[in-house]
Design an enzyme around this catalytic site. Structure first.
Site, mmCIF file in Angstrom:
data_model
loop_
_atom_site.group_PDB
_atom_site.id
_atom_site.type_symbol
_atom_site.label_atom_id
_atom_site.label_comp_id
_atom_site.label_asym_id
_atom_site.label_seq_id
_atom_site.Cartn_x
_atom_site.Cartn_y
_atom_site.Cartn_z
ATOM 1 N N SER A 14 -10.224 -14.912 23.794
ATOM 2 C CA SER A 14 -11.332 -14.238 24.470
ATOM 3 C C SER A 14 -11.903 -15.056 25.630
ATOM 4 O O SER A 14 -12.019 -16.274 25.564
ATOM 5 C CB SER A 14 -12.450 -13.955 23.477
ATOM 6 O OG SER A 14 -13.582 -13.485 24.183
ATOM 7 N N LYS A 63 -15.957 -4.119 14.861
ATOM 8 C CA LYS A 63 -16.964 -3.276 15.523
ATOM 9 C C LYS A 63 -17.478 -2.146 14.628
ATOM 10 O O LYS A 63 -18.634 -1.740 14.748
ATOM 11 C CB LYS A 63 -16.396 -2.671 16.812
ATOM 12 C CG LYS A 63 -16.210 -3.683 17.930
ATOM 13 C CD LYS A 63 -15.810 -3.002 19.227
ATOM 14 C CE LYS A 63 -15.519 -4.026 20.302
ATOM 15 N NZ LYS A 63 -15.233 -3.410 21.606
ATOM 16 N N ASN A 84 -21.071 -3.707 19.151
ATOM 17 C CA ASN A 84 -20.414 -4.918 19.673
ATOM 18 C C ASN A 84 -21.406 -6.042 19.976
ATOM 19 O O ASN A 84 -21.005 -7.106 20.438
ATOM 20 C CB ASN A 84 -19.565 -4.607 20.907
ATOM 21 C CG ASN A 84 -20.406 -4.407 22.151
ATOM 22 O OD1 ASN A 84 -21.574 -4.027 22.062
ATOM 23 N ND2 ASN A 84 -19.828 -4.658 23.304
ATOM 24 N N ASP A 100 -20.631 -1.559 25.228
ATOM 25 C CA ASP A 100 -19.442 -0.944 25.852
ATOM 26 C C ASP A 100 -19.801 0.412 26.455
ATOM 27 O O ASP A 100 -19.410 0.732 27.577
ATOM 28 C CB ASP A 100 -18.326 -0.733 24.812
ATOM 29 C CG ASP A 100 -17.725 -2.038 24.343
ATOM 30 O OD1 ASP A 100 -17.735 -3.007 25.119
ATOM 31 O OD2 ASP A 100 -17.248 -2.086 23.193
ATOM 32 N N ASN A 157 -7.079 15.032 24.014
ATOM 33 C CA ASN A 157 -6.454 13.953 23.244
ATOM 34 C C ASN A 157 -5.084 14.380 22.763
ATOM 35 O O ASN A 157 -4.853 15.566 22.511
ATOM 36 C CB ASN A 157 -7.341 13.589 22.043
ATOM 37 C CG ASN A 157 -6.949 12.259 21.437
ATOM 38 O OD1 ASN A 157 -6.807 11.275 22.162
ATOM 39 N ND2 ASN A 157 -6.768 12.227 20.135
ATOM 40 N N ARG A 158 -4.193 13.381 22.656
ATOM 41 C CA ARG A 158 -2.827 13.657 22.167
ATOM 42 C C ARG A 158 -2.888 14.342 20.796
ATOM 43 O O ARG A 158 -2.283 15.382 20.597
ATOM 44 C CB ARG A 158 -2.036 12.347 22.092
ATOM 45 C CG ARG A 158 -0.674 12.487 21.476
ATOM 46 C CD ARG A 158 0.064 11.176 21.465
ATOM 47 N NE ARG A 158 -0.653 10.147 20.702
ATOM 48 C CZ ARG A 158 -0.233 8.896 20.559
ATOM 49 N NH1 ARG A 158 0.880 8.510 21.147
ATOM 50 N NH2 ARG A 158 -0.933 8.036 19.857
ATOM 51 N N GLU A 161 -6.518 17.468 16.843
ATOM 52 C CA GLU A 161 -7.551 17.525 15.809
ATOM 53 C C GLU A 161 -8.687 16.537 16.099
ATOM 54 O O GLU A 161 -9.865 16.829 15.884
ATOM 55 C CB GLU A 161 -6.890 17.198 14.465
ATOM 56 C CG GLU A 161 -7.760 17.494 13.292
ATOM 57 C CD GLU A 161 -7.168 16.941 11.987
ATOM 58 O OE1 GLU A 161 -6.007 16.458 11.998
ATOM 59 O OE2 GLU A 161 -7.898 16.972 10.983
ATOM 60 N N LYS A 162 -8.315 15.355 16.617
ATOM 61 C CA LYS A 162 -9.341 14.354 16.941
ATOM 62 C C LYS A 162 -10.163 14.787 18.154
ATOM 63 O O LYS A 162 -11.363 14.498 18.244
ATOM 64 C CB LYS A 162 -8.689 12.986 17.175
ATOM 65 C CG LYS A 162 -8.299 12.308 15.866
ATOM 66 C CD LYS A 162 -7.399 11.100 16.078
ATOM 67 C CE LYS A 162 -8.111 9.926 16.717
ATOM 68 N NZ LYS A 162 -7.167 8.806 16.961
ATOM 69 N N MET A 199 -2.100 0.563 30.262
ATOM 70 C CA MET A 199 -2.532 -0.814 30.023
ATOM 71 C C MET A 199 -1.338 -1.757 30.013
ATOM 72 O O MET A 199 -0.256 -1.393 29.539
ATOM 73 C CB MET A 199 -3.251 -0.887 28.660
ATOM 74 C CG MET A 199 -3.967 -2.201 28.421
ATOM 75 S SD MET A 199 -4.544 -2.352 26.725
ATOM 76 C CE MET A 199 -5.757 -1.078 26.640
ATOM 77 N N GLY A 245 -11.930 -0.141 35.220
ATOM 78 C CA GLY A 245 -12.461 -0.647 33.958
ATOM 79 C C GLY A 245 -13.059 -2.039 34.083
ATOM 80 O O GLY A 245 -13.847 -2.447 33.231
HETATM 81 P P1 ATR Z 1 -9.769 2.433 21.424
HETATM 82 O O1 ATR Z 1 -10.701 1.918 20.380
HETATM 83 O O2 ATR Z 1 -9.424 1.436 22.500
HETATM 84 O O3 ATR Z 1 -10.201 3.732 21.993
HETATM 85 P P2 ATR Z 1 -7.925 3.698 19.596
HETATM 86 O O4 ATR Z 1 -9.054 4.015 18.694
HETATM 87 O O5 ATR Z 1 -6.666 3.163 19.000
HETATM 88 O O6 ATR Z 1 -8.358 2.623 20.683
HETATM 89 O O7 ATR Z 1 -7.602 5.002 20.476
HETATM 90 C C1 ATR Z 1 -6.530 5.041 21.342
HETATM 91 C C2 ATR Z 1 -6.534 6.367 22.108
HETATM 92 O O8 ATR Z 1 -5.414 6.368 22.999
HETATM 93 C C3 ATR Z 1 -6.381 7.585 21.222
HETATM 94 O O9 ATR Z 1 -7.090 8.654 21.793
HETATM 95 C C4 ATR Z 1 -4.862 7.836 21.279
HETATM 96 O O10 ATR Z 1 -4.474 9.157 21.024
HETATM 97 P P3 ATR Z 1 -4.235 9.664 19.485
HETATM 98 O O11 ATR Z 1 -5.592 9.963 18.932
HETATM 99 O O12 ATR Z 1 -3.392 10.882 19.618
HETATM 100 O O13 ATR Z 1 -3.544 8.542 18.781
HETATM 101 C C5 ATR Z 1 -4.578 7.483 22.715
HETATM 102 N N1 ATR Z 1 -3.184 7.117 22.949
HETATM 103 C C6 ATR Z 1 -2.577 5.950 22.639
HETATM 104 N N2 ATR Z 1 -1.284 5.966 23.002
HETATM 105 C C7 ATR Z 1 -1.056 7.185 23.556
HETATM 106 C C8 ATR Z 1 0.093 7.835 24.123
HETATM 107 N N3 ATR Z 1 1.270 7.222 24.215
HETATM 108 N N4 ATR Z 1 -0.053 9.095 24.602
HETATM 109 C C9 ATR Z 1 -1.254 9.734 24.532
HETATM 110 N N5 ATR Z 1 -2.365 9.178 24.000
HETATM 111 C C10 ATR Z 1 -2.270 7.931 23.519
#
Ligand code: ATR
Length: 279
Positions: A14, A63, A84, A100, A157-158, A161-162, A199, A245
């Site tokens: 860190s 967290k 945090n 954050d 979101n991918r 449901e989330k 990232m 960011g």
């Molecule tokens: P953080 O705390 O940094 O937000 P996280 O809780 O692991 O990390 O969340 C990661 C996010 O990136 C989620 O929304 C994830 O989508 P899912 O809920 O479907 O897992 C998204 N994410 C990560 N990799 C991805 C990918 N290859 N394509 C699309 N979304 C992705």
């Protein structure tokens, strides 16, 4: 001397200790900020319960646990379900914050202010439509923070449901990630990426097709390594304003510094200098 520190596991990587120590020193505040490796947050806080331990940052994987460990909370941080920053008040009570979301929302607000007339009272997010991509910790922080400022929130979101769960929680609308390509209900929309796509080291990743970026007035990316992600580069190529960011990273640290010092303004230019050097 007060003792502050980052509780995390791992912790050695860190940059927070160097950032906070240099800034504390520059304002003459008598405190030291340590990297604190912990296995369990609750027992750590119990062990280090002396009033001299006056403030902690907490990072992965603590967290979420931090919410349970605090006696009082910033209400938005409690809704997000992540803390945090922990401050020990003189009466011994632990108060939890989430800098954050403050960092992300203030970076987005100032980015929007740069687009048009300034109004210091009403948030420039009020009444705007913001599309948040991602429903993890960062997505929740931005969605709840934006709702708090009066924005209308769409969550893509991918895992659909989330998106539905988070959209319901903030009174917003869920969207499938694949539908972003054609989603354009109105002008003046803001886009915020809160996924890890793009990232380092997967710098080719991006959450939305380039042509759809022209639907937005501004694009914010919570990813800060690299500073300019593919998403931001493609937005700029479309002539869209971007906010990196890195802005969120700096602003969350500034807000945290003010909590640690009981309200001393963070030395912004020094923070920016250190962040530029170490991010
Ligand atoms: P953080 O705390 O940094 O937000 P996280 O809780 O692991 O990390 O969340 C990661 C996010 O990136 C989620 O929304 C994830 O989508 P899912 O809920 O479907 O897992 C998204 N994410 C990560 N990799 C991805 C990918 N290859 N394509 C699309 N979304 C992705």
């Amino acid at each position: 001397t007060k003792v502050l520190g980052l509780i995390a596991n791992p912790v050695q990587q860190s940059k927070s200790p160097i950032l906070h120590n240099k800034c504390l020193q520059s304002v003459g505040y008598n405190a030291v900020y340590l990297p604190l490796l912990a296995d369990n947050l609750a027992s750590f806080l119990e062990t280090y319960s002396s009033p001299d331990f006056s403030g902690f940052s907490c990072s992965l994987p603590f967290k979420v646990d931090a919410v349970q460990c605090c006696d009082e909370h910033d209400p938005v941080a409690k809704s997000i379900g992540a803390i945090n920053t922990i401050i020990r008040r003189p009466d011994g009570k632990l108060v939890g914050y989430n800098t954050d979301y403050i960092g992300a929302i203030s970076a987005i607000e100032d980015g929007i202010r740069g687009l048009g007339p300034k109004d210091s009272v009403i948030s420039p997010l009020a009444g705007r439509l913001i599309v948040v991509i991602g429903a993890g910790g960062a997505g929740k922080a931005i969605a709840y923070g934006a709702k708090e400022k009066g924005a209308r929130v769409v969550v893509a979101n991918r895992t659909y449901e989330k998106a539905v769960n988070l959209a319901n929680a903030v009174g917003g609308q869920p969207l499938r990630l694949s539908d972003l390509e054609t989603f354009k209900p109105e002008e003046g929309m803001i886009l915020a990426n809160a996924t890890s796509l793009g990232m380092y080291p997967n710098v080719d990743g991006t959450p939305i097709p380039k042509k759809a970026l022209s639907f937005y007035d501004m694009v914010f990316d919570a990813v800060y390594a690299p500073k300019v992600t593919r998403l931001l580069r493609e937005a700029e190529e479309n002539g869209v304003k971007v906010v990196s960011g890195v802005e969120m990273f700096i602003r969350q640290a500034m807000d945290q510094f003010e909590h640690f010092t009981g309200g001393i303004e963070a030395p912004e230019s020094l923070m920016r200098e250190i962040a530029a050097k170490y991010t």
